[in-house]
Design a protein around this motif. Structure first.
Motif, PDB file in Angstrom:
ATOM      1  N   SER A 133       3.909   8.127   7.618  1.00 43.42           N
ATOM      2  CA  SER A 133       3.959   9.097   8.717  1.00 43.42           C
ATOM      3  C   SER A 133       4.929  10.245   8.409  1.00 43.42           C
ATOM      4  O   SER A 133       4.885  11.288   9.045  1.00 43.42           O
ATOM      5  CB  SER A 133       4.343   8.402  10.028  1.00 43.42           C
ATOM      6  N   HIS A 134       5.820  10.046   7.425  1.00 41.51           N
ATOM      7  CA  HIS A 134       6.749  11.112   7.057  1.00 41.51           C
ATOM      8  C   HIS A 134       6.331  11.861   5.792  1.00 41.51           C
ATOM      9  O   HIS A 134       7.086  12.678   5.279  1.00 41.51           O
ATOM     10  CB  HIS A 134       8.164  10.538   6.867  1.00 41.51           C
ATOM     11  N   TRP A 135       5.149  11.557   5.288  1.00 38.98           N
ATOM     12  CA  TRP A 135       4.689  12.207   4.058  1.00 38.98           C
ATOM     13  C   TRP A 135       3.624  13.257   4.373  1.00 38.98           C
ATOM     14  O   TRP A 135       2.809  13.066   5.271  1.00 38.98           O
ATOM     15  CB  TRP A 135       4.087  11.169   3.098  1.00 38.98           C
ATOM     16  N   LYS A 136       3.620  14.330   3.561  1.00 37.18           N
ATOM     17  CA  LYS A 136       2.575  15.356   3.696  1.00 37.18           C
ATOM     18  C   LYS A 136       1.241  14.837   3.169  1.00 37.18           C
ATOM     19  O   LYS A 136       0.179  15.292   3.584  1.00 37.18           O
ATOM     20  CB  LYS A 136       2.960  16.584   2.857  1.00 37.18           C
ATOM     21  N   VAL A 137       1.324  13.959   2.175  1.00 37.75           N
ATOM     22  CA  VAL A 137       0.151  13.422   1.490  1.00 37.75           C
ATOM     23  C   VAL A 137       0.322  11.908   1.495  1.00 37.75           C
ATOM     24  O   VAL A 137       1.440  11.424   1.307  1.00 37.75           O
ATOM     25  CB  VAL A 137       0.121  13.968   0.035  1.00 37.75           C
ATOM     26  N   PRO A 138      -0.749  11.133   1.729  1.00 42.70           N
ATOM     27  CA  PRO A 138      -0.563   9.666   1.752  1.00 42.70           C
ATOM     28  C   PRO A 138       0.093   9.162   0.472  1.00 42.70           C
ATOM     29  O   PRO A 138      -0.281   9.579  -0.630  1.00 42.70           O
ATOM     30  CB  PRO A 138      -1.986   9.131   1.895  1.00 42.70           C
ATOM     31  N   PRO A 139       1.085   8.264   0.587  1.00 43.85           N
ATOM     32  CA  PRO A 139       1.894   7.875  -0.578  1.00 43.85           C
ATOM     33  C   PRO A 139       1.140   7.121  -1.673  1.00 43.85           C
ATOM     34  O   PRO A 139       1.658   7.027  -2.783  1.00 43.85           O
ATOM     35  CB  PRO A 139       3.011   7.001   0.015  1.00 43.85           C
ATOM     36  N   PHE A 140      -0.060   6.623  -1.389  1.00 47.49           N
ATOM     37  CA  PHE A 140      -0.807   5.956  -2.467  1.00 47.49           C
ATOM     38  C   PHE A 140      -2.133   6.667  -2.748  1.00 47.49           C
ATOM     39  O   PHE A 140      -3.107   6.057  -3.161  1.00 47.49           O
ATOM     40  CB  PHE A 140      -0.991   4.465  -2.161  1.00 47.49           C
ATOM     41  N   SER A 141      -2.141   7.987  -2.536  1.00 50.43           N
ATOM     42  CA  SER A 141      -3.375   8.755  -2.747  1.00 50.43           C
ATOM     43  C   SER A 141      -3.504   9.242  -4.188  1.00 50.43           C
ATOM     44  O   SER A 141      -4.611   9.430  -4.679  1.00 50.43           O
ATOM     45  CB  SER A 141      -3.409   9.960  -1.810  1.00 50.43           C
ATOM     46  N   GLY A 142      -2.390   9.463  -4.877  1.00 47.89           N
ATOM     47  CA  GLY A 142      -2.467  10.051  -6.222  1.00 47.89           C
ATOM     48  C   GLY A 142      -3.113  11.426  -6.188  1.00 47.89           C
ATOM     49  O   GLY A 142      -3.662  11.901  -7.176  1.00 47.89           O
ATOM     50  N   LYS A 143      -3.033  12.077  -5.047  1.00 46.09           N
ATOM     51  CA  LYS A 143      -3.721  13.345  -4.843  1.00 46.09           C
ATOM     52  C   LYS A 143      -3.058  14.484  -5.612  1.00 46.09           C
ATOM     53  O   LYS A 143      -1.828  14.509  -5.749  1.00 46.09           O
ATOM     54  CB  LYS A 143      -3.682  13.653  -3.343  1.00 46.09           C
ATOM     55  N   ILE A 144      -3.870  15.415  -6.106  1.00 48.14           N
ATOM     56  CA  ILE A 144      -3.323  16.629  -6.708  1.00 48.14           C
ATOM     57  C   ILE A 144      -3.385  17.740  -5.667  1.00 48.14           C
ATOM     58  O   ILE A 144      -4.447  18.026  -5.112  1.00 48.14           O
ATOM     59  CB  ILE A 144      -4.104  17.030  -7.982  1.00 48.14           C
ATOM     60  N   ILE A 149       1.162  16.039  -8.600  1.00 49.02           N
ATOM     61  CA  ILE A 149       0.520  14.761  -8.323  1.00 49.02           C
ATOM     62  C   ILE A 149       1.467  14.022  -7.387  1.00 49.02           C
ATOM     63  O   ILE A 149       2.650  13.874  -7.689  1.00 49.02           O
ATOM     64  CB  ILE A 149       0.288  13.928  -9.600  1.00 49.02           C
ATOM     65  N   TRP A 150       0.928  13.588  -6.245  1.00 54.53           N
ATOM     66  CA  TRP A 150       1.765  12.993  -5.198  1.00 54.53           C
ATOM     67  C   TRP A 150       1.628  11.478  -5.195  1.00 54.53           C
ATOM     68  O   TRP A 150       0.527  10.947  -5.353  1.00 54.53           O
ATOM     69  CB  TRP A 150       1.352  13.513  -3.814  1.00 54.53           C
ATOM     70  N   GLY A 151       2.735  10.806  -4.956  1.00 57.53           N
ATOM     71  CA  GLY A 151       2.647   9.365  -4.767  1.00 57.53           C
ATOM     72  C   GLY A 151       3.974   8.661  -4.949  1.00 57.53           C
ATOM     73  O   GLY A 151       4.828   9.123  -5.716  1.00 57.53           O
ATOM     74  N   ARG A 152       4.143   7.544  -4.237  1.00 54.13           N
ATOM     75  CA  ARG A 152       5.335   6.722  -4.411  1.00 54.13           C
ATOM     76  C   ARG A 152       5.357   6.220  -5.854  1.00 54.13           C
ATOM     77  O   ARG A 152       4.369   5.646  -6.324  1.00 54.13           O
ATOM     78  CB  ARG A 152       5.298   5.554  -3.411  1.00 54.13           C
TER      79      ARG A 152
END
Ligand SMILES: [Zn+2]
Length: 487
Positions: A133-144, A149-152
């Motif tokens: 809920s505090h992330w702009k992009v879901p933490p396990f999306s691996g989205k570019i 590249i976003w992710g925990r």
């Protein structure tokens, strides 16, 4: 691990040109592009695997690595040491010496040189928790998105695990001739209890083959004013020695104050501890770090840094150290008051009041002596000071006079011309301190750069890494490994 500050070096790297004088400069540009593409694709895939610890579920990451190692024909073994939790080991063996037909290195008649001791590429597969809920992009999306590249795990440390994986694939596909084995080791549970490393060292230590070198997370590559200030290699860590302070006194009613109550005694003791400054001590690696950094400091500070063994006797320098957090921890054992407890009720004077101190000891320091000194300073028979954990892990560090440090210095110098490459001690914790007692020279070295803001997403929200870093970082690590392990 925490507190890595790694920084960006301008947009020139986006071009991904070969860097002259490195091993990767000999590879074809199509191959280099292919490895960069693979790095991005696999980074996304790896970040989509949820290995939040607790509970970990690192066998999911083990399966990811195993699939790739099997496809590439790289020898590997997996170990599920608890349900859902495991380690993975893989190896590129050294090349048999070509003997006298080689490029003239071995003398005629000397048919085979013995292999050197291996180098280990170590990474942990687990990540800390995240609140989507505090992330702009879901933490396990691996989205570019926005060039990232976003992710925990994008900074800590799926990025470096990925770089190590790509290095293994490059060594294998390019048939790089090696004079030592290169071992890849991915472990579980670094962020909590370190059971992955504990289990591996206890049960599969032979697979480390008496390794000489190890590269793990850590490292600090500081950029200021759009320039890399230094490439910092973590050669050592401090170690924690947590103390439990308990004051004893006569209990009673809060309406009848008692000067010698447990809470009052505790406050007086803590005041004495707060006023105490641990002695300043200069480790050789810290001396080396400060001397290397002197040219980049203002004149007064530079003079101190050039001769820190004398500077620590200087009152003005002592004050400078006390007011500079990032200098202070390098030069002394530190004591932080972190927890306090007393009565459960406001109107009750308790028989006991307590505090916990987070004490961090420099390599070579004697924890028992620290506790004994604090007891003397407190000087109150109604106060006890004891370690919270019976076991103390001795802090250690590795020297810099060896071919791995030389390779890191050489390769970093080629990628970041004019930037000093310096040994550093981290205030945080990495598992390197568990491998050094096995006789392994272990460093925290990061092949990526990041802005301060990007580096601080480690353990925070919006953890991410620039796509261009993912494309270049594995190549830097490949060049280091090829220099230290290549024939
Ligand atoms: Zn980490």
């Amino acid at each position: 691990m925490g507190l890595a500050v790694v920084i960006l070096c301008g947009a020139t790297w986006a071009k991904q040109a070969a860097v002259q004088g490195t091993a990767s400069a000999h590879l074809s540009s199509e191959h280099l592009r292919e490895y960069s593409n693979l790095a991005v694709e696999w980074m996304q895939e790896y970040l989509r695997i949820d290995t939040t610890n607790p509970p970990g579920n690192e066998m999911r990451a083990v399966a990811f690595y195993k699939k790739i190692f099997d496809q590439e024909g790289i020898e590997n073994r997996t170990f599920e040491f608890a349900p859902g939790r495991g380690d993975l080991w893989a190896r590129i063996p050294h090349t048999q010496s070509p003997g006298k037909s080689s490029s003239g290195k071995s003398s005629p008649g000397n048919s085979s040189e013995p292999a050197k001791r291996p180098i280990v590429l170590l990474n942990h597969m687990d990540v800390v928790t995240s609140d989507a809920s505090h992330w702009k992009v879901p933490p396990f999306s691996g989205k570019i998105q926005d060039g990232y590249i976003w992710g925990r795990g994008a900074q800590d440390m799926k990025d470096e695990g990925l770089a190590q994986l790509i290095v293994m694939v490059m060594l294998k596909r390019e048939k790089v001739a090696l004079d030592r084995d290169v071992i890849f080791l991915a472990v579980a549970d670094e962020e909590a209890n370190g059971t992955g490393t504990d289990w591996f060292i206890k049960n599969q230590r032979d697979l480390l083959e008496n390794a000489e070198f190890l590269i793990n997370e850590g490292g600090e590559n500081l950029l200021e004013d759009a320039k890399v200030k230094y490439v910092g290699v973590d050669v050592g860590e401090k170690t924690s020695y947590w103390l439990h302070v308990v004051a004893h006194g006569r209990p009673g009613h809060g309406s009848r104050p008692n000067v010698d109550s447990a809470p009052n005694r505790l406050v007086r003791a803590l005041k004495r501890i707060q006023a105490y400054q641990t002695p300043l001590r200069v480790l050789p690696v810290v001396d080396e770090f400060l001397r290397d950094m002197a040219p980049y400091e203002p004149p007064e500070r530079a003079a101190y840094y050039r001769d820190v063994n004398n500077a620590i006797e200087d009152k003005k320098f002592q004050e400078m150290v006390e007011s500079d957090e990032s200098l202070n921890f390098l030069l002394r054992d530190t004591i932080s008051l972190t927890m306090l407890g007393g009565s459960q009720q406001t109107n009750v004077i308790p028989a006991e009041a307590w505090a916990n101190l987070d004490v961090r000891i420099l390599p070579g320091g004697d924890p028992k002596a620290v506790a004994e000194t604090l007891r003397k300073i407190v000087n109150d028979p109604n106060i006890t000071i004891e370690p919270l954990e019976p076991e103390f892990r001795v802090a250690n560090y590795s020297g810099t006079d060896n071919s791995l440090f030389a390779a890191i210095r050489d390769v970093s110098g080629k990628y970041f011309p004019g930037t000093p490459v310096v040994p550093h001690i981290t205030s945080g914790y990495t598992e390197n301190q568990r491998y050094r007692p096995l006789g392994i020279i272990a460093y925290g070295f990061n092949p990526y750069t990041a802005t301060d803001e990007e580096g601080n997403t480690e353990h925070g929200n919006d953890e991410r890494i620039r796509v261009e870093e993912v494309r270049r970082g594995p190549r830097i690590l490949f060049d280091v490994v090829a220099e230290v392990a290549g024939r």
